[in-house]
Design a protein around this motif. Structure first.
Motif, PDB file in Angstrom:
ATOM      1  N   HIS A 107      31.902  37.393  39.760  1.00 45.95           N
ATOM      2  CA  HIS A 107      33.088  36.367  40.418  1.00 45.95           C
ATOM      3  C   HIS A 107      32.856  34.747  39.787  1.00 45.95           C
ATOM      4  O   HIS A 107      31.952  34.293  40.025  1.00 45.95           O
ATOM      5  N   LYS A 158      35.005  31.319  39.989  1.00 46.32           N
ATOM      6  CA  LYS A 158      36.204  30.249  40.781  1.00 46.32           C
ATOM      7  C   LYS A 158      35.983  28.928  40.223  1.00 46.32           C
ATOM      8  O   LYS A 158      34.978  28.089  40.396  1.00 46.32           O
ATOM      9  N   THR A 208      40.880  32.055  39.988  1.00 47.53           N
ATOM     10  CA  THR A 208      39.592  33.057  40.291  1.00 47.53           C
ATOM     11  C   THR A 208      39.731  34.115  39.295  1.00 47.53           C
ATOM     12  O   THR A 208      40.745  34.665  38.769  1.00 47.53           O
ATOM     13  N   THR A 243      37.430  38.173  38.686  1.00 48.63           N
ATOM     14  CA  THR A 243      36.579  38.764  39.234  1.00 48.63           C
ATOM     15  C   THR A 243      36.469  39.912  38.228  1.00 48.63           C
ATOM     16  O   THR A 243      37.355  40.502  37.733  1.00 48.63           O
ATOM     17  N   TYR A 244      34.932  40.329  37.979  1.00 52.81           N
ATOM     18  CA  TYR A 244      34.738  41.531  36.900  1.00 52.81           C
ATOM     19  C   TYR A 244      34.162  42.580  37.861  1.00 52.81           C
ATOM     20  O   TYR A 244      32.903  42.439  38.138  1.00 52.81           O
ATOM     21  N   TYR A 245      34.930  43.599  38.071  1.00 49.87           N
ATOM     22  CA  TYR A 245      34.513  44.690  39.067  1.00 49.87           C
ATOM     23  C   TYR A 245      33.379  45.493  38.359  1.00 49.87           C
ATOM     24  O   TYR A 245      32.693  46.165  38.922  1.00 49.87           O
ATOM     25  N   LEU A 267      30.106  44.013  39.031  1.00 50.79           N
ATOM     26  CA  LEU A 267      29.793  44.004  40.555  1.00 50.79           C
ATOM     27  C   LEU A 267      28.939  45.432  40.614  1.00 50.79           C
ATOM     28  O   LEU A 267      28.234  45.559  41.293  1.00 50.79           O
TER      29      LEU A 267
END
Length: 63
Positions: free
Chosen positions: A20, A22, A35, A37-39, A42
C-alpha cells in the motif's frame, strides 16, 4: 511501515513487499489516485508471515 507524510513524503506499508502506498505532500506528476493497494503483494506478505509462524511453532514443538 514508513510514515513520511509529515515531511512531504509518501506513506508505505508492507514488509517484505510494499502493498500500500499513499502519496502526499508535494510531488511531481502526482498520480490521479492518492492511494494504491497491491492485493497480490498483501497476499504474499500474509503467506510469508504464515510460513514463518508455522516454522517457529515446529521449532518450539521439538524443544
Amino acid at each position: 511501515m514508513k510514515i513520511e507524510t509529515p515531511f512531504d513524503g509518501n506513506d508505505t506499508y508492507g514488509f517484505p513487499l510494499t502493498f500500500h502506498i499513499k502519496w502526499s505532500g508535494m510531488c511531481f506528476e502526482c498520480p490521479e489516485n492518492p492511494t494504491e493497494t497491491y492485493y497480490g503483494y498483501l497476499l504474499i506478505d500474509f503467506i510469508i508471515a504464515f510460513l514463518i509462524s508455522i516454522g517457529i511453532w515446529k521449532i518450539f514443538g521439538k524443544l
